[in-house]
Write a protein that holds these residues in place. Structure first.
Motif, short mmCIF file in Angstrom:
data_model
loop_
_atom_site.label_atom_id
_atom_site.label_comp_id
_atom_site.label_asym_id
_atom_site.label_seq_id
_atom_site.Cartn_x
_atom_site.Cartn_y
_atom_site.Cartn_z
N THR A 1 21.69 17.08 -67.28
CA THR A 1 20.65 17.39 -66.29
C THR A 1 20.55 16.29 -65.22
OG1 THR A 1 18.96 16.43 -67.72
CG2 THR A 1 19.26 18.82 -67.83
N HIS A 2 20.85 15.05 -65.58
CA HIS A 2 20.77 13.94 -64.62
C HIS A 2 21.82 14.03 -63.51
CE1 HIS A 2 23.64 12.75 -67.68
NE2 HIS A 2 24.13 11.88 -66.85
N THR A 3 22.86 14.84 -63.69
CA THR A 3 23.88 15.02 -62.65
C THR A 3 23.78 16.41 -62.02
OG1 THR A 3 25.54 15.83 -64.22
CG2 THR A 3 25.49 13.44 -63.80
N ASN A 4 22.74 17.16 -62.38
CA ASN A 4 22.56 18.53 -61.88
C ASN A 4 23.78 19.40 -62.15
OD1 ASN A 4 19.94 18.01 -60.83
ND2 ASN A 4 20.90 17.03 -59.06
N GLU A 5 24.42 19.17 -63.29
CA GLU A 5 25.64 19.92 -63.62
C GLU A 5 25.29 21.36 -63.97
OE1 GLU A 5 29.64 19.02 -66.20
OE2 GLU A 5 28.39 17.42 -65.40
N ARG A 6 26.07 22.26 -63.41
CA ARG A 6 25.87 23.68 -63.71
C ARG A 6 27.21 24.38 -63.76
NH1 ARG A 6 25.19 26.84 -58.81
NH2 ARG A 6 25.54 25.48 -57.05
N ALA A 7 27.29 25.38 -64.61
CA ALA A 7 28.51 26.18 -64.74
C ALA A 7 28.49 27.22 -63.63
CB ALA A 7 28.56 26.83 -66.12
N ARG B 1 26.94 16.42 -59.38
CA ARG B 1 26.94 15.28 -58.47
C ARG B 1 27.23 14.03 -59.31
NH1 ARG B 1 25.72 14.77 -53.36
NH2 ARG B 1 24.89 12.83 -52.55
N HIS B 2 28.38 13.44 -59.07
CA HIS B 2 28.79 12.21 -59.76
C HIS B 2 29.11 11.14 -58.72
CE1 HIS B 2 29.08 13.94 -63.77
NE2 HIS B 2 29.67 14.99 -63.23
N LEU B 3 28.55 9.97 -58.93
CA LEU B 3 28.80 8.83 -58.05
C LEU B 3 28.49 9.18 -56.60
CD1 LEU B 3 32.12 7.71 -59.75
CD2 LEU B 3 29.85 6.71 -60.08
#
Length: 158
Positions: free
Chosen positions: A32-38, A58-60
């Protein structure tokens, strides 16, 4: 090529830990901290052999897409996923599960190659390997927390 290895002891049945580890839904919770979604492929449920998923996160500070595929599968002892497309030159993530003294032992082996040759290797040594290790450790922390609480894991697996 960096190789990251993590081992997590979990007080839960090996099959539960294995299934949580291949859950798209639990992966979303752990990132959740990177707003990762499939965004494509298998976007919910449990991944099986030859299933693929595309993640957007969103990474780095950079929004990225990464597609991976389950290339090896032996429930409840082993599966591997490999990058099909994404920011790395390549990666392979092996998930190994054993039982010791009534507990599940989850071992992650993450091999990857950064792009950009020597600049990528420099990034690995300066920050990227540490960043990737923290992502895997957080994922494992979430798997452990859910696996050790039947009320939590039943919401994901049932």
């Amino acid at each position: 090529m960096p190789r990251l290895k993590l081992q997590t002891v979990i007080n839960a049945p090996i099959a539960v830990v294995f299934d949580l580890s291949r859950s798209v839904d639990l992966h979303k919770i752990s990132t959740t901290h990177t707003n990762e979604r499939a965004v494509a492929g298998k976007t919910e449920g449990l991944m099986d052999l030859n299933d693929s998923v595309t993640w957007q996160a969103r990474h780095l500070g950079i929004t990225q897409r990464l597609s991976s595929k389950i290339t090896t599968f032996n429930r409840p002892y082993f599966f591997a996923d490999e990058m099909v497309q994404g920011a790395f030159k390549n990666f392979r993530h092996e998930h190994i599960f054993t039982e010791e003294n009534g507990q599940a032992v989850m071992t992650d082996i993450f091999d990857y190659t950064s792009p950009f040759g020597m600049l990528g290797r420099l990034a690995d040594s300066l920050f990227l390997s540490r960043y990737m290790y923290k992502l895997l450790a957080e994922r494992n922390r979430i798997v452990k927390a859910f696996a050790e609480d039947p009320d939590k894991y039943k919401k994901i697996l049932l």
